[in-house]
Design an enzyme around this catalytic site. Structure first.
Site, PDB file in Angstrom:
ATOM      1  N   ALA A 232     -31.435 -17.008  -6.915  1.00  0.00           N
ATOM      2  CA  ALA A 232     -31.170 -16.349  -8.195  1.00  0.00           C
ATOM      3  C   ALA A 232     -30.316 -15.091  -8.010  1.00  0.00           C
ATOM      4  O   ALA A 232     -29.961 -14.699  -6.896  1.00  0.00           O
ATOM      5  CB  ALA A 232     -32.487 -16.004  -8.875  1.00  0.00           C
ATOM      6  N   HIS A 233     -29.993 -14.455  -9.152  1.00  0.00           N
ATOM      7  CA  HIS A 233     -29.084 -13.307  -9.146  1.00  0.00           C
ATOM      8  C   HIS A 233     -29.646 -12.130  -8.358  1.00  0.00           C
ATOM      9  O   HIS A 233     -30.837 -11.841  -8.381  1.00  0.00           O
ATOM     10  CB  HIS A 233     -28.755 -12.871 -10.578  1.00  0.00           C
ATOM     11  CG  HIS A 233     -29.954 -12.502 -11.397  1.00  0.00           C
ATOM     12  ND1 HIS A 233     -30.470 -11.242 -11.421  1.00  0.00           N
ATOM     13  CD2 HIS A 233     -30.733 -13.245 -12.220  1.00  0.00           C
ATOM     14  CE1 HIS A 233     -31.512 -11.204 -12.235  1.00  0.00           C
ATOM     15  NE2 HIS A 233     -31.699 -12.415 -12.719  1.00  0.00           N
ATOM     16  N   ASN A 234     -28.750 -11.468  -7.624  1.00  0.00           N
ATOM     17  CA  ASN A 234     -29.050 -10.254  -6.866  1.00  0.00           C
ATOM     18  C   ASN A 234     -30.029 -10.458  -5.714  1.00  0.00           C
ATOM     19  O   ASN A 234     -30.547  -9.492  -5.153  1.00  0.00           O
ATOM     20  CB  ASN A 234     -29.565  -9.128  -7.779  1.00  0.00           C
ATOM     21  CG  ASN A 234     -28.484  -8.590  -8.681  1.00  0.00           C
ATOM     22  OD1 ASN A 234     -28.354  -9.020  -9.831  1.00  0.00           O
ATOM     23  ND2 ASN A 234     -27.686  -7.665  -8.179  1.00  0.00           N
TER      24      ASN A 234
END
Length: 337
Positions: free
Chosen positions: A241-243
């Protein structure tokens, strides 16, 4: 393939025990070994096959003490599994014929910087402001967005989609239908019960020597970057997922999902179908067993964790043993009542 045992031993820096002049023409699992083949023994559970196999040669550990006579010539090395992997890699390099050139149905936008000996397959597209280094192979139906930068010696297999602003280092392999840089799962709930998409303005950075499995997905950061550090190995169907940041030389098996903003340390081993919650930190050299659910940060390096919620695996195994006894305990309690 046609090499002598002595030649193979030289390739993997092993010591021959037996007839080094014999010819090797193929590879086999030790339990299926036949004349002309080479195999290896790494897992002690398979040692019995060493005394039965018809393989001409077997790669074994320097420390292995034979319990019975063997028919095969032995090549002794420090780490048999590593040595056999090196042998397979060398053979693959010898047999591979790397394609070059840009197929007529491929499209490279004006101004894209292209290195030497590039291969681009049919119906692949590279958008503007991007750069592609030397000796890269981009197979059929690959889509590369704007401002993507790819280093040298990368292989991108059919159907891969690489969104804009992605940065990829050297010696990276991305298998079929992986998606790099799609929007992270960011949606703000509204007063009327609907959701409003949060713009995902960051990118994905993939460092050198990374391998990404088929149908894996790595989301772009909301702000900043999602980082896949040097030497990471992702299996098929892994969701990042993001980051998220995955530390160097960490390996993650299939169907694992990592929620947003989690940081995973170096040299971790994560089994299949593991779920990791968001905003956590996983210490270096952590092992997480398959189908575990990680809900809290793991702060001490080198632990083996398992179960749901994931705990030290010794405690997890005790808990599992007690759960198996519940029907018997329930019956005893009913009798007491």
């Amino acid at each position: 393939m046609k090499f002598t045992v002595d030649q193979i031993a030289t390739m993997i820096q092993g010591a021959v025990e037996g007839d080094g002049t014999q010819c090797i023409t193929g590879f086999d699992k030790i339990e299926e070994g036949k004349t002309g083949s080479i195999s290896f023994l790494s897992n002690p559970k398979y040692e019995s096959y060493l005394y039965e196999t018809d393989a001409t040669a077997v790669i074994v550990s320097t420390d292995l003490a034979l319990k019975s006579p063997v028919k095969s010539t032995l090549i002794r090395v420090k780490e048999p599994y590593v040595a056999f992997t090196i042998l397979l890699q060398k053979y693959q390099e010898m047999m591979s014929e790397r394609e070059t050139g840009i197929r007529i149905t491929a499209h490279i936008a004006d101004g894209v910087k292209v290195g030497k000996d590039l291969f681009v397959g049919h119906l692949s597209f590279i958008d503007a402001q991007s750069s592609i280094g030397n000796y890269n192979s981009i197979h059929n139906h690959v889509s590369i967005g704007k401002n993507v930068h790819i280093g040298d010696n990368c292989i991108i297999y059919p159907g891969v989609v690489i969104y804009k602003d992605t940065i990829i280092g050297n010696n990276v392999i991305i298998h079929a239908n992986a998606v790099i840089g799609a929007d992270g799962f960011g949606h703000a709930p509204q007063a009327d019960g609907t959701y409003k998409a949060i713009p995902q303005l960051g990118n994905v950075v993939i460092e050198d020597d990374v391998s990404i499995g088929a149908n894996a997905t790595i989301d772009r950061a909301t702000m900043g970057s999602t980082f896949i550090r040097k030497g990471v190995k992702l299996d098929n169907l892994v969701q990042v997922a993001h980051n998220v940041e995955i530390g160097a030389n960490t390996a993650i098996a299939a169907q694992t999902g990592i929620s947003g903003s989690t940081k995973i340390g170096e040299n971790c081993l994560i089994g299949g179908q593991v779920g990791i919650a968001g905003h956590l930190s996983i210490a270096p050299k952590t092992i997480i067993t398959g189908q575990s659910g990680v809900t809290k940060s793991i702060k001490t390096p080198g632990q083996t964790m398992g179960g749901f919620p994931a705990t030290n695996n010794v405690d997890n195994l005790k808990r599992s043993a007690l759960i198996r006894q519940l029907p018997e305990l329930f019956e005893k309690i009913n009798k007491i009542k």
